[in-house]
Scaffold this active site. Structure first.
Site, PDB file in Angstrom:
ATOM      1  N   GLY A 130      -4.823  -1.839   5.012  1.00 38.46           N
ATOM      2  CA  GLY A 130      -4.050  -2.984   4.524  1.00 38.46           C
ATOM      3  C   GLY A 130      -4.723  -4.310   4.835  1.00 38.46           C
ATOM      4  N   ARG A 131      -5.217  -4.461   6.044  1.00 38.43           N
ATOM      5  CA  ARG A 131      -5.808  -5.747   6.444  1.00 38.43           C
ATOM      6  C   ARG A 131      -7.224  -5.942   5.907  1.00 38.43           C
ATOM      7  NH1 ARG A 131      -4.597  -2.338  10.492  1.00 38.43           N
ATOM      8  NH2 ARG A 131      -6.247  -1.448  11.778  1.00 38.43           N
ATOM      9  N   HIS A 172      -5.209 -33.107  17.992  1.00 40.97           N
ATOM     10  CA  HIS A 172      -4.107 -33.955  18.458  1.00 40.97           C
ATOM     11  C   HIS A 172      -2.939 -33.116  18.968  1.00 40.97           C
ATOM     12  CE1 HIS A 172      -6.041 -37.619  17.111  1.00 40.97           C
ATOM     13  NE2 HIS A 172      -6.561 -36.838  16.173  1.00 40.97           N
ATOM     14  N   LYS A 190       0.834  -1.201   0.000  1.00 41.79           N
ATOM     15  CA  LYS A 190       0.000   0.000   0.000  1.00 41.79           C
ATOM     16  C   LYS A 190       0.871   1.254   0.000  1.00 41.79           C
ATOM     17  CE  LYS A 190      -3.443   2.348   2.838  1.00 41.79           C
ATOM     18  NZ  LYS A 190      -4.361   2.291   3.970  1.00 41.79           N
ATOM     19  N   GLU A 196      -4.677  -6.496  14.773  1.00 42.75           N
ATOM     20  CA  GLU A 196      -4.145  -5.183  14.377  1.00 42.75           C
ATOM     21  C   GLU A 196      -5.261  -4.140  14.458  1.00 42.75           C
ATOM     22  OE1 GLU A 196      -0.558  -4.396  11.456  1.00 42.75           O
ATOM     23  OE2 GLU A 196      -2.400  -4.235  10.304  1.00 42.75           O
ATOM     24  N   GLU A 227      10.568  -4.555   4.483  1.00 45.49           N
ATOM     25  CA  GLU A 227      10.658  -5.979   4.135  1.00 45.49           C
ATOM     26  C   GLU A 227      10.338  -6.179   2.650  1.00 45.49           C
ATOM     27  OE1 GLU A 227       8.980  -4.704   6.653  1.00 45.49           O
ATOM     28  OE2 GLU A 227       9.265  -5.880   8.493  1.00 45.49           O
ATOM     29  N   LYS A 269       9.508  -0.750  14.045  1.00 51.04           N
ATOM     30  CA  LYS A 269      10.120  -0.412  12.746  1.00 51.04           C
ATOM     31  C   LYS A 269      11.228   0.608  12.957  1.00 51.04           C
ATOM     32  CE  LYS A 269       5.858  -0.662   9.970  1.00 51.04           C
ATOM     33  NZ  LYS A 269       4.952   0.112   9.129  1.00 51.04           N
TER      34      LYS A 269
END
Ligand code: F6P
Length: 539
Positions: free
Chosen positions: A262-263, A379, A200, A348, A206, A503
């Site tokens: 973004g999410r 399990h 965005k 978030e 990253e 960051k």
């Protein structure tokens, strides 16, 4: 709020009520406590609620004016107060003729213009008409992004794998750990590889680092110059200038807007990798699914409003039962990334501790969301769900039909899969009493170990099949659940200032690792760790 006080009193009155009692008191509970939205059926009978609880919770939602904030969101008002932005992921799936204005401008034509461009591009890649620098057709698509620019398309790609073109290899790279990119690229031919750089802001370290490394890999692999980039790199972003600076032709940029969080973005241009995989028609079916739930959330009365109900139940457990976490347990292999996707969506959004006015909140906000496909979890950690000391409400998600691609012998396993889902809901709710254990002839000293207290609340979400539309419905259901909770907690669910500090500190610490630079004000713990790291690296 008096409505909150009323709920607290009601909680006290309920005391140690057991689901066994609630079911015994009402022979129709299992049918009555169900709600339908689109193709989803939600059973909420296995919750520690009565008609009175639900009434009081709805009154809380009314007092908090959830409907008012919801309508403001749908109208495009700037309800993301700390960033002064509209919150309009719902516009991403609005019909072509809808009118939704931000700052006096109808955003719907731009949404559809981008969708149309994406569709044309996706069709070209799928048909082999979009060729790479050497003229070879594209066979591999690598999405480079992180957070909302990765989790959504990666989750949906997995979920809709049966609908994907199996001739195309679609991969997702997010981690700045070079191993992620290495493993994604090691067996690919650069001449056949298309990179989709999804960001965005187009400033996320990253993503930019990985994208630069990918560019290097491509140009070296092709033994080509910068001009090769145009056929192998496209960008998904709101930041045209940064895309151009990176060296991607802005003609190959698919844009979205600052009113898409973004999410909340994988149904925007961020979904391009998914659209290439499943094709534009399936993608639009998915958008229709989102829209079905948007309409339901906007118009259904509170009594039948599924996202509202889920949001309220979460608040009930978080604040009145001290539940700290919420498990999402899909009984579908294809939904393996769904809990991870929901972690960002929920945590978030609602991991906040000041209200919209900046005052500290004195109530619990968002839970820890976690989960994996249910049968595997059975399990592993279900032991704790059944017999541990924690209250962990859970969503069990399953489908009536296995996907069409399964051969009959494997499709036949579906009943066993679903039997597990139904059995777990039952066991969690009703457990097994000491008397029942004794009646089985279990030795007395073993009885406490083999007793299941039960009373663990679950919602069962059942749909006919995991189609693109149903996936859209499921995601929109959770998006709006998160919205409801944020509205009641009076927090800004649409900012994420909490990710900033890390960051900034990483940027400050990096030169200390690489060059041994002094970092002013570094605490003694971190300074010692940095020194140890450098020594281990032989620096
Ligand atoms: O750092 C968190 C975050 O901002 C998320 O909200 C977002 O989804 C992710 O980073 C990626 O951001 P971008 O799409 O701008 O690269």
């Amino acid at each position: 709020m008096p409505q909150w006080q009323a709920l607290a009193r009601h909680r006290e009155e309920l005391g140690e009520v057991h689901l066994r009692e609630l079911f015994a008191d009402d022979p129709r509970r299992g049918e009555r406590y169900g709600v339908r939205v689109g193709d989803l059926y939600l059973d909420y009978s296995k919750h520690l609620v009565t008609d009175e609880t639900l009434r009081l919770l709805r009154e809380l939602a009314e007092a908090a004016d959830v409907a008012g904030l919801r309508d403001a969101m749908f109208r495009g008002e700037k309800i993301n107060v700390t960033e002064d932005r509209a919150v309009l992921h719902t516009a991403l799936r609005a019909p072509r003729d809808a009118v939704i204005e931000v700052d006096g401008e109808n955003v719907v034509p731009a949404v559809h213009a981008v969708l149309d461009r994406m569709s044309a591009f996706a069709e070209k890649v799928r048909a082999g008409e979009w060729t790479g620098h050497t003229g070879k057709r594209i066979r591999n698509v690598v999405n480079i992004g992180i957070g909302g620019s990765d989790l959504g398309p990666a989750m949906a790609f997995e979920a809709l794998r049966p609908y994907t073109d199996r001739e195309l290899d679609v991969r997702f790279v997010s981690n700045v750990d070079g191993a992620d990119l290495y493993e994604a690229l090691r067996d690919l031919d650069p001449a056949e590889t298309l990179f989709i750089v999804a960001s965005k802001t187009f400033t996320t370290i990253e993503t930019i680092t990985n994208a630069l490394s990918a560019k290097d890999w491509l140009l070296k692999g092709l033994d080509a110059g910068e001009d090769a980039v145009a056929r192998h790199f496209v960008a998904l972003s709101t930041n045209t200038a940064a895309v151009a600076k990176f060296g991607i032709d802005t003609a190959n940029m698919f844009e979205f807007w600052d009113w898409v969080g973004g999410r909340y973005s994988y149904d925007s241009a961020i979904g391009l990798s998914l659209m290439i995989a499943i094709g534009p028609d399936r993608f639009r079916e998915m958008l229709d699914g989102f829209r079905t739930v948007d309409e339901h959330f906007r118009t259904a009365p509170f009594e039948e409003n599924a996202p509202l109900l889920l949001g309220l139940l979460g608040i009930w457990y978080g604040s009145f039962f001290d539940a700290q976490s919420h498990a999402v347990l899909p009984y579908s292999h294809y939904l393996s990334r769904f809990p991870a996707y929901l972690q960002q969506l929920d945590m978030e959004s609602n991991g906040k501790s000041v209200d919209r006015q900046g005052e500290p909140v004195s109530w619990q906000t968002g839970p820890v969301v976690w989960g994996t496909p249910g049968t595997n979890g059975q399990h592993a950690y279900y032991q704790l769900l059944h017999q541990g000391t924690k209250m962990i409400p859970a969503d069990l998600i399953g489908f009536a039909r296995p996907v069409d691609v399964l051969p009959p012998a494997l499709a036949a396993q579906h009943d066993l899969l679903m039997a597990n889902l139904f059995a777990q809901g039952q066991a969690l709710a009703f457990g097994k009493t000491e008397e029942e254990v004794r009646a089985e002839g279990v030795a007395e000293e073993q009885v406490p170990h083999r007793t299941f207290r039960g009373n663990h609340p679950t919602t069962t979400i059942l749909a006919s099949e995991l189609s693109p539309s149903v996936l859209g419905q499921l995601v929109a259901l959770y998006e709006h659940k998160v919205f409801v909770q944020g509205a009641i907690w009076n927090i800004d669910s649409f900012d994420q200032w909490g990710v900033e500090l890390g960051k900034v500190l990483a940027k400050r610490v990096e030169p200390a690792l690489t060059e041994g630079a002094e970092v002013a004000g570094l605490d003694t713990s971190t300074a010692a760790l940095v020194a140890r790291y450098r020594a281990l690296r032989g620096r």
